[in-house]
Design an enzyme around this catalytic site. Structure first.
Site, PDB file in Angstrom:
ATOM      1  N   ARG A 263       0.828  -1.219   0.000  1.00 54.40           N
ATOM      2  CA  ARG A 263       0.000   0.000   0.000  1.00 54.40           C
ATOM      3  C   ARG A 263       0.855   1.259   0.000  1.00 54.40           C
ATOM      4  O   ARG A 263       0.425   2.292  -0.510  1.00 54.40           O
ATOM      5  CB  ARG A 263      -0.926   0.004   1.209  1.00 54.40           C
TER       6      ARG A 263
ATOM      7  N   GLY B 257      -9.620  -8.241  -1.550  1.00 60.67           N
ATOM      8  CA  GLY B 257      -8.415  -8.464  -0.771  1.00 60.67           C
ATOM      9  C   GLY B 257      -7.861  -9.864  -0.921  1.00 60.67           C
ATOM     10  O   GLY B 257      -6.651 -10.044  -1.146  1.00 60.67           O
TER      11      GLY B 257
ATOM     12  N   LYS C 187     -19.204 -15.664   0.169  1.00 56.50           N
ATOM     13  CA  LYS C 187     -20.643 -15.459   0.292  1.00 56.50           C
ATOM     14  C   LYS C 187     -21.275 -14.801  -0.909  1.00 56.50           C
ATOM     15  O   LYS C 187     -20.768 -13.818  -1.424  1.00 56.50           O
ATOM     16  CB  LYS C 187     -20.927 -14.608   1.524  1.00 56.50           C
TER      17      LYS C 187
ATOM     18  N   GLY D 254     -13.267  -3.392  -0.027  1.00 53.70           N
ATOM     19  CA  GLY D 254     -14.634  -2.882   0.138  1.00 53.70           C
ATOM     20  C   GLY D 254     -14.963  -1.792  -0.865  1.00 53.70           C
ATOM     21  O   GLY D 254     -16.056  -1.756  -1.428  1.00 53.70           O
TER      22      GLY D 254
END
Ligand code: ADP
Ligand code: MG
Length: 403
Positions: free
Chosen positions: A40, A359, A206, A382
């Site tokens: 990052r 991620g 999910k 996200g």
């Protein structure tokens, strides 16, 4: 909505100016407190180099962990300042404050091309509340705001949205940094004007977390390949037994609706790697999707599925991938993910635009050493999901519109 970017600013708008740069330095640390993975930090270097070369006075802001509005020493950004200094090859001063006298003094003392990193924005209760007063204090530190924190752009916080709005209200520029711009160009480009065939690959744990992505992508993709535990819920919608596999019972009906609506666009696995437990060393079997034995879990896509997905991906001109094909953390269940990653890398080699978001998917690609062979690996989990759902990201919306 087109936003102003860092490259739109002229040299006179940067030289000698205090530029507040919101970055995402929420990096993993080693037990000794040093930076364990500097991906990052690396991702922000182009923006920082541009600013330093332009003679800007750089004030860096980031969140780190979840200190919940109070100082937590283990979540200080100090180790990041050390690592960043090493990477930039010049001093980066660290200040143990985010706003107030100390922060203002540090910003005021900067020379042209120098940089300072302020303390964790989330040490302040006003950050996550997007408190107006905190936003005004942050704005007081700067002449220009640059958002390069794509990973935090889906949050309406004081350092991502509030401060940009205040500065804009004062007629000062609030612009996208090079990293943020790159994210928006790739993800936005795929959604708005993909070269076809446009193939999306979705996986992960999910279906519920990615329903909105499926819904938003379906109209624009040519094919949507589904893997991961998500596929199990679709198997149930087809009427198959799924043994002990992870299934979201309350989404089976929805999966049925999606199958009807998507028709041939949706491509499901035809076989699976199954085991009794999610752990290394288990006996594994390859079975057809309609033959998952009782007590067994589908933990990866099978070889016929890999072949099928490969055929679809081989003709793709744009590929968007989010979510591993199986429990890729365990080698025995990582084959599907590895094969898809390699196929997408090969697609890049023959000129396709390939984008990886999420991620765990990004981690899988990095672990395979394939990150450089993707057109773009998103730095925001996200945030990339919300973008792909078609949502407006508050950290982007707050920036200055391009005329
Ligand atoms: P990303 O972070 O790339 O968006 P997700 O967080 O949605 O991906 O999903 C990753 C998780 O999904 C991993 O922890 C992986 O173990 C899990 N997973 C993938 N396939 C399966 C499966 N068949 N059964 C159980 N878990 C799975
Ligand atoms: Mg994940």
């Amino acid at each position: 909505m087109r936003k102003l970017g860092l490259r739109d600013l002229g040299p006179e708008e940067l030289r000698g100016r205090r530029v507040l740069v919101r970055v995402d330095y929420n990096v993993p640390l080693n037990e000794d407190g040093t930076v364990a993975d500097d991906t990052r930090i690396t991702a922000t270097l182009p923006t920082l180099r541009l600013l330093r070369q332009a003679g800007a006075r750089v004030i860096l802001l980031s969140h780190f962990g979840r200190p919940k509005g109070k100082p937590v020493p283990a979540m200080s950004l100090r180790p990041v300042a050390d690592r960043l200094a090493g990477m930039l090859g010049s001093e980066v001063r660290f200040v143990e404050a985010t706003v107030g006298r100390e922060a203002e003094a540090a910003a005021g003392e900067l020379g042209d091309g120098e940089a300072v990193l302020l303390e964790n924005t989330r040490f302040l209760p006003g950050e996550e509340a997007n408190d107006g007063e905190l936003a005004r204090h942050l704005a007081g530190l700067a002449d220009v705001y640059v958002n390069d924190a794509f990973g935090a752009a889906h949050r309406a916080h004081a350092s991502t949205a509030g401060v940009a709005e205040v500065l804009r209200g004062q007629g000062k520029p609030a612009v996208a940094g090079l990293l943020l711009q790159r994210e928006l160009d790739y993800l936005g480009g795929a959604l708005e004007a993909p070269e076809r065939p446009f193939v999306a690959v979705l996986g992960g744990a999910k279906i519920s977390g990615k329903i909105d992505v499926i819904e938003h992508l379906l109209p624009s993709v040519d094919r949507l390949l589904i893997g991961g535990a998500m596929a199990n819920t679709f198997f149930r919608a087809l009427g198959h037994d799924t043994g002990a596999s992870l299934v979201e019972e309350e989404r089976v009906e929805l999966a049925r609706t999606l199958l009807d609506r998507a028709g041939a666009k949706l491509v499901l696995p035809v076989d699976a790697i199954v085991a009794r437990e999610v752990q290394a060393g288990e006996e594994t079997r390859v079975v057809a999707r309609e033959a998952i034995p009782e007590g067994f879990r589908a933990l990866d896509v099978g070889p016929q599925t890999v072949a099928k997905f490969r055929r679809v991906l081989e003709s793709a001109r744009t590929v968007l991938w989010n979510g591993p094909m199986g429990v890729a953390e365990i080698p025995a269940f990582a084959r599907g993910t590895e094969a898809v990653a390699a196929t997408i890398a090969a697609a890049t080699d023959r000129g396709a635009v390939t984008i990886v978001g999420g991620g765990d998917s990004a981690a899988a690609v990095a672990a395979l050493g394939l990150a450089d062979r993707m057109s773009h690996v998103s730095t925001g989990g996200g945030a990339s999901l919300e973008f792909l759902e078609g949502k407006t990201l508050p950290g982007v919306a707050a920036l200055t519109d391009r005329r």
